[in-house]
Design an enzyme around this catalytic site. Structure first.
Site, PDB file in Angstrom:
ATOM      1  N   GLY A 120       0.830  -1.204   0.000  1.00 32.68           N
ATOM      2  CA  GLY A 120       0.000   0.000   0.000  1.00 32.68           C
ATOM      3  C   GLY A 120       0.864   1.253   0.000  1.00 32.68           C
ATOM      4  CG  PHE A 121       0.413   6.118   0.749  1.00 29.16           C
ATOM      5  CD1 PHE A 121       1.495   6.709   0.101  1.00 29.16           C
ATOM      6  CD2 PHE A 121      -0.167   6.800   1.826  1.00 29.16           C
ATOM      7  CE1 PHE A 121       1.993   7.950   0.517  1.00 29.16           C
ATOM      8  CE2 PHE A 121       0.323   8.021   2.241  1.00 29.16           C
ATOM      9  CZ  PHE A 121       1.406   8.595   1.595  1.00 29.16           C
TER      10      PHE A 121
ATOM     11  CB  THR B 273      -6.760  -0.561  -0.913  1.00 25.13           C
ATOM     12  OG1 THR B 273      -5.963  -0.929   0.228  1.00 25.13           O
ATOM     13  CG2 THR B 273      -8.225  -0.749  -0.595  1.00 25.13           C
ATOM     14  N   GLY B 274      -3.945  -1.909  -2.378  1.00 24.75           N
ATOM     15  CA  GLY B 274      -2.562  -1.624  -2.771  1.00 24.75           C
ATOM     16  C   GLY B 274      -2.296  -2.173  -4.157  1.00 24.75           C
TER      17      GLY B 274
ATOM     18  CG  ASN C  63      -5.046 -14.569  11.424  1.00 24.36           C
ATOM     19  OD1 ASN C  63      -5.355 -15.370  12.309  1.00 24.36           O
ATOM     20  ND2 ASN C  63      -5.730 -14.465  10.289  1.00 24.36           N
TER      21      ASN C  63
ATOM     22  CB  ALA D  51      -0.571   1.011  10.822  1.00 22.73           C
TER      23      ALA D  51
ATOM     24  CE1 TYR E 277      -8.660   2.818   8.561  1.00 19.81           C
ATOM     25  CE2 TYR E 277      -9.118   4.973   9.522  1.00 19.81           C
ATOM     26  CZ  TYR E 277      -8.220   4.060   8.996  1.00 19.81           C
ATOM     27  OH  TYR E 277      -6.887   4.381   8.892  1.00 19.81           O
TER      28      TYR E 277
ATOM     29  CB  THR F 269       0.576   9.908   6.116  1.00 19.07           C
ATOM     30  OG1 THR F 269       0.831   9.903   7.528  1.00 19.07           O
ATOM     31  CG2 THR F 269       1.893   9.725   5.381  1.00 19.07           C
TER      32      THR F 269
ATOM     33  NE  ARG G 112      -5.996   8.285   1.529  1.00 14.83           N
ATOM     34  CZ  ARG G 112      -5.223   7.386   2.179  1.00 14.83           C
ATOM     35  NH1 ARG G 112      -5.083   7.443   3.466  1.00 14.83           N
ATOM     36  NH2 ARG G 112      -4.599   6.443   1.507  1.00 14.83           N
TER      37      ARG G 112
HETATM   38  P1  NAD Z   1      -3.416   1.549   1.615  1.00  9.98           P
HETATM   39  O1  NAD Z   1      -4.813   1.180   1.300  1.00  9.98           O
HETATM   40  O2  NAD Z   1      -2.603   2.202   0.564  1.00  9.98           O
HETATM   41  O3  NAD Z   1      -2.598   0.296   2.151  1.00  9.98           O
HETATM   42  C1  NAD Z   1      -3.186  -0.755   2.856  1.00  9.98           C
HETATM   43  C2  NAD Z   1      -2.635  -2.053   2.299  1.00  9.98           C
HETATM   44  O4  NAD Z   1      -3.205  -3.156   3.036  1.00  9.98           O
HETATM   45  C3  NAD Z   1      -2.997  -2.264   0.838  1.00  9.98           C
HETATM   46  O5  NAD Z   1      -1.860  -2.612   0.091  1.00  9.98           O
HETATM   47  C4  NAD Z   1      -4.010  -3.401   0.879  1.00  9.98           C
HETATM   48  O6  NAD Z   1      -4.024  -4.159  -0.306  1.00  9.98           O
HETATM   49  C5  NAD Z   1      -3.562  -4.162   2.105  1.00  9.98           C
HETATM   50  N1  NAD Z   1      -4.608  -5.002   2.704  1.00  9.98           N
HETATM   51  C6  NAD Z   1      -5.839  -4.607   3.099  1.00  9.98           C
HETATM   52  N2  NAD Z   1      -6.530  -5.652   3.577  1.00  9.98           N
HETATM   53  C7  NAD Z   1      -5.701  -6.732   3.511  1.00  9.98           C
HETATM   54  C8  NAD Z   1      -5.831  -8.090   3.863  1.00  9.98           C
HETATM   55  N3  NAD Z   1      -6.971  -8.591   4.372  1.00  9.98           N
HETATM   56  N4  NAD Z   1      -4.781  -8.922   3.676  1.00  9.98           N
HETATM   57  C9  NAD Z   1      -3.605  -8.446   3.165  1.00  9.98           C
HETATM   58  N5  NAD Z   1      -3.445  -7.162   2.794  1.00  9.98           N
HETATM   59  C10 NAD Z   1      -4.478  -6.315   2.966  1.00  9.98           C
HETATM   60  O7  NAD Z   1      -3.485   2.488   2.913  1.00  9.98           O
HETATM   61  P2  NAD Z   1      -2.347   3.368   3.590  1.00  9.98           P
HETATM   62  O8  NAD Z   1      -2.753   4.778   3.464  1.00  9.98           O
HETATM   63  O9  NAD Z   1      -1.025   2.941   3.107  1.00  9.98           O
HETATM   64  O10 NAD Z   1      -2.512   2.945   5.113  1.00  9.98           O
HETATM   65  C11 NAD Z   1      -1.700   1.941   5.679  1.00  9.98           C
HETATM   66  C12 NAD Z   1      -2.062   1.753   7.141  1.00  9.98           C
HETATM   67  O11 NAD Z   1      -1.853   2.968   7.866  1.00  9.98           O
HETATM   68  C13 NAD Z   1      -3.520   1.367   7.347  1.00  9.98           C
HETATM   69  O12 NAD Z   1      -3.605   0.426   8.381  1.00  9.98           O
HETATM   70  C14 NAD Z   1      -4.165   2.667   7.768  1.00  9.98           C
HETATM   71  O13 NAD Z   1      -5.282   2.439   8.585  1.00  9.98           O
HETATM   72  C15 NAD Z   1      -3.050   3.346   8.526  1.00  9.98           C
HETATM   73  N6  NAD Z   1      -3.180   4.804   8.506  1.00  9.98           N
HETATM   74  C16 NAD Z   1      -3.003   5.497   7.352  1.00  9.98           C
HETATM   75  C17 NAD Z   1      -3.136   6.880   7.356  1.00  9.98           C
HETATM   76  C18 NAD Z   1      -2.915   7.703   6.118  1.00  9.98           C
HETATM   77  O14 NAD Z   1      -3.016   8.930   6.167  1.00  9.98           O
HETATM   78  N7  NAD Z   1      -2.602   7.118   4.986  1.00  9.98           N
HETATM   79  C19 NAD Z   1      -3.490   7.550   8.541  1.00  9.98           C
HETATM   80  C20 NAD Z   1      -3.701   6.782   9.680  1.00  9.98           C
HETATM   81  C21 NAD Z   1      -3.523   5.422   9.666  1.00  9.98           C
HETATM   82  N1  UDP Z   2     -12.238  16.591   1.478  1.00 13.75           N
HETATM   83  C1  UDP Z   2     -12.482  17.666   0.629  1.00 13.75           C
HETATM   84  N2  UDP Z   2     -12.474  17.452  -0.698  1.00 13.75           N
HETATM   85  C2  UDP Z   2     -12.193  16.251  -1.265  1.00 13.75           C
HETATM   86  C3  UDP Z   2     -11.900  15.155  -0.383  1.00 13.75           C
HETATM   87  C4  UDP Z   2     -11.935  15.374   0.968  1.00 13.75           C
HETATM   88  O1  UDP Z   2     -12.729  18.799   1.086  1.00 13.75           O
HETATM   89  O2  UDP Z   2     -12.187  16.138  -2.490  1.00 13.75           O
HETATM   90  C5  UDP Z   2     -12.255  16.844   2.929  1.00 13.75           C
HETATM   91  C6  UDP Z   2     -12.967  15.804   3.761  1.00 13.75           C
HETATM   92  O3  UDP Z   2     -14.347  16.093   3.829  1.00 13.75           O
HETATM   93  C7  UDP Z   2     -12.270  15.982   5.102  1.00 13.75           C
HETATM   94  C8  UDP Z   2     -10.840  16.354   4.703  1.00 13.75           C
HETATM   95  O4  UDP Z   2     -10.919  16.830   3.357  1.00 13.75           O
HETATM   96  O5  UDP Z   2     -12.830  17.064   5.802  1.00 13.75           O
HETATM   97  C9  UDP Z   2      -9.874  15.185   4.758  1.00 13.75           C
HETATM   98  O6  UDP Z   2     -10.452  14.100   4.043  1.00 13.75           O
HETATM   99  P1  UDP Z   2      -9.634  12.797   3.648  1.00 13.75           P
HETATM  100  O7  UDP Z   2     -10.601  11.892   2.943  1.00 13.75           O
HETATM  101  O8  UDP Z   2      -8.379  13.164   2.965  1.00 13.75           O
HETATM  102  O9  UDP Z   2      -9.191  12.159   5.039  1.00 13.75           O
HETATM  103  P2  UDP Z   2      -9.876  11.989   6.465  1.00 13.75           P
HETATM  104  O10 UDP Z   2      -9.019  12.792   7.362  1.00 13.75           O
HETATM  105  O11 UDP Z   2     -11.272  12.514   6.451  1.00 13.75           O
HETATM  106  O12 UDP Z   2      -9.815  10.530   6.709  1.00 13.75           O
END
Ligand code: NAD
Ligand code: UDP
Length: 326
Positions: free
Chosen positions: A15-16, A40-41, A107, A122, A153, A183, A194
């Site tokens: 993923g990201f 989602t990755g 798991n 995470a 979530y 992030t 997002r």
């Molecule tokens: P993402 O969707 O890009 O990455 C998540 C990855 O998990 C994907 O590659 C997806 O394929 C994999 N995945 C999901 N379900 C799975 C399963 N059942 N088995 C194996 N793989 C699985 O999201 P991200 O933005 O990279 O977020 C990564 C983690 O960080 C997540 O747990 C998310 O909740 C947490 N997080 C992210 C943010 C952010 O801003 N991106 C903020 C807070 C927390």
């Molecule tokens: N948002 C927005 N325009 C968009 C997508 C999101 O104004 O095209 C807003 C959303 O309603 C929230 C904030 O931006 O208030 C952050 O949304 P995001 O989905 O990035 O992450 P969240 O922090 O809500 O998980």
């Protein structure tokens, strides 16, 4: 303590955030196994890493019973990053999101416990919901709607934290809980819904930037390299957490849209679209704990981070001529 060359299993590593974690671990000389269902990755996120003999991608759903898991070797550490993370993704995948937070976390904890591995979860600022305390400290319990549109979530992550704490108490599992705040950076999916990918792709294509609701809601966005440094600092420490990992610079959504407009030099306007239900009105981490206990704080400012991210989106989603403008 982390040992040199240790084998690290990164669940959700395609993923990201996970792909950047894998990359940093590899550069530090670790052997990395990325386990990901690609829900989602994408394999593309780690395609460059696959050239290394120290990296392996195993395509697998970690919610499957442990007895069905393929042989992924003996881990020194397990990072559990698997979960849909954008509101658009988790709202279209509500059951999968709850399942990976529940069964997937159990798991991953079992795997770590059996091998006496360090386990890093995470978690998210979403455990604070629509916060009544501001900025949010780790001691704040949160304000979450258990049946609302974000509950699949938020509650999955709250359960995952509780499960990690229970494993630590009853089975002695070596856990670390990171509460990651918003992030952004290269390898976000352009269509993940997002704010940052939306604003950037809109600005680069000349479409209006869609600010939701009043645009006065706030977020504090952290550049990916800083988030990864924070996660690795927590991993190397002996803290159990939770520890907030985020950038405390708080801006309104409208201000963020204006920043993207200014940096891209786009002719795009800003348009208002309907606000989302249960959208947190403000979000800002108190990172005192990370600063004092981990010696970590973000280093990359908003402008620099947005420049890098916009340049990446321009190169990867819209052509070199747009990159030249950034
Ligand atoms: P993402 O969707 O890009 O990455 C998540 C990855 O998990 C994907 O590659 C997806 O394929 C994999 N995945 C999901 N379900 C799975 C399963 N059942 N088995 C194996 N793989 C699985 O999201 P991200 O933005 O990279 O977020 C990564 C983690 O960080 C997540 O747990 C998310 O909740 C947490 N997080 C992210 C943010 C952010 O801003 N991106 C903020 C807070 C927390
Ligand atoms: N948002 C927005 N325009 C968009 C997508 C999101 O104004 O095209 C807003 C959303 O309603 C929230 C904030 O931006 O208030 C952050 O949304 P995001 O989905 O990035 O992450 P969240 O922090 O809500 O998980």
């Amino acid at each position: 303590m982390v040992s040199a060359g240790e084998h690290v299993i990164v669940i959700g590593g395609a993923g990201f955030i996970g792909s950047h974690v894998c990359e940093r671990l590899l550069h530090r000389g670790h052997q990395v196994t990325c386990v990901d269902s690609l829900i989602t990755g994408s394999a593309g996120n780690v395609s460059v890493l696959r050239r290394s003999e120290n990296f392996r991608l195993v395509e697998f759903d970690v919610t499957s019973p442990l007895r069905e898991w393929p042989d992924i070797g003996v881990p020194g550490s397990v990072f559990h990053l698997a979960s849909p993370a954008s509101p658009r993704d988790y709202q279209r995948l509500p059951i999968e999101t709850l399942r990976v937070g529940a069964r997937g976390t159990e798991n991953a904890l079992e795997l770590a416990t059996r091998h006496s591995a360090r386990f890093l979860l995470a978690s998210t600022s979403e455990v604070y919901g629509d916060p009544a305390e501001h900025p949010q400290r780790e001691s704040y319990w949160g304000n979450v709607n258990p049946v609302g549109p974000r509950s699949m979530y938020d509650e999955a992550k709250r359960y995952a934290e509780a499960l990690a704490v229970a494993y630590h108490a009853k089975r002695g599992t070596n856990i670390a809980i990171a509460r990651i705040f918003n992030t952004y950076g290269p390898r976000m999916r352009a269509d993940d819904g997002r704010m940052i990918p939306n604003f950037i792709t809109q600005a680069l294509s000349g479409a209006p930037l869609t600010v939701a609701g009043t645009g006065t809601q706030t977020r504090s966005i952290c550049y990916i390299d800083d988030t990864v440094s924070g996660l690795l600092a927590l991993w190397r420490s002996d803290l159990t957490g939770p520890v907030n990992i985020g950038n405390p610079q708080e801006l309104t959504v409208r201000q963020l849209a204006e920043e993207v407009r200014a940096i891209t030099g786009t002719a795009s306007t800003v348009t208002t679209v309907a606000g989302a239900a249960d959208d947190p009105r403000r979000r800002c981490p108190d990172i005192t704990l990370a600063r004092t206990e981990l010696g970590w704080e973000p280093e990359i400012g908003l402008r620099e981070g947005l420049h890098r991210t916009i340049a990446w989106f321009a190169r990867n989603t819209g052509g070199a001529e747009k990159a030249a403008r950034t």
